[in-house]
Scaffold this motif. Sequence first.
Motif: not given
Length: 335
Positions: A60-64, A185-188
Amino acid sequence: MDSSPVSFIHRLASHWETFKIQSRLRMRNARRVAIFSLRSGDIRTLTNSDIPLVFLTRNAENFLPSFLAHYRQLGVTRFLCVDDQSSDATREILLKQSDVELFGSPIRYGEADRGRLWRQELFRLFGIGRWYLNVDCDEYFIYDGYEEKSLHTLISQLEALKIMHCPAPMIDLYPEGVISSAVFDGSSDVMPWQVASMFDASGYHLKRDNRSMSLTGGPRKRILNEHVELMKYPLLYVQNPLALASSIHKPLPYYRNFSPILGSLLHFKFFSDALLFAQAAVADGQYYGGAHVYKNVVEVLSAHDDATLAGPHSVSFKSSRQLADLGFFAHLPEQ
């Protein structure tokens, strides 16, 4: 409190159902599963002022980043998590968070009764007789005025109204356009509703039995013909670690499950990676009913490169007041 004969009979039936479930669980010794800390020094005692949140993860890395930011903003002070053997950066991210206690398990999600037994172990470990948030990492709890009102304030209002289980329907959000073009993608610091902002403003069916309220509808019924249970109880006062023994959708004791609806869970399954996620869920073999819901998603998205969930009753999410005005939850009285 309603003192009518109908209300009394309903409450009595609910008490009886709760008693039967608890008796069966005591007879079979309420099966337990092992969880273990993934970081030295975890399992710190909760204080009276803590607001703990229980959640489960797998890849779930994109949501964290947005998940943690959202709930910290609401006032959550402790995150209690069981990770289901993630193979991405999920564990690495969570182990860097000082307010997260991270656990693993020798068994998988399906063996843990779709995670329910893990959640009960966390209740046992961290203590009962207190409020917990209990959600998944793609669910964002909101309520009337959440933009400024803390969970401490909400809980005080619930207690004043003698509400101990706070029902909240899951509202599936989806992109305005083609699903495959909606990258999250959770990058921001972008919140998921800034990428998938649309939801069905109507087309839901609410009913009740002697255990809980039930809600179906939304885009998964409209497009996928799935009668997925949308009602959950993400904020509840836990007095027994077996609170979820019947179902995460029907917490014990049952008579507490008929309160006014005072919140919702913004739920996110439909981004550009939805097809890959659904294919992985089917292959993983851990989900209810042979992952039939995800099989339907695979079938629809595989057949249409330009698939969209938007329909004639789709609207863009704006605020908690908007959802309250639409009837998804009630406006809270001013304190």
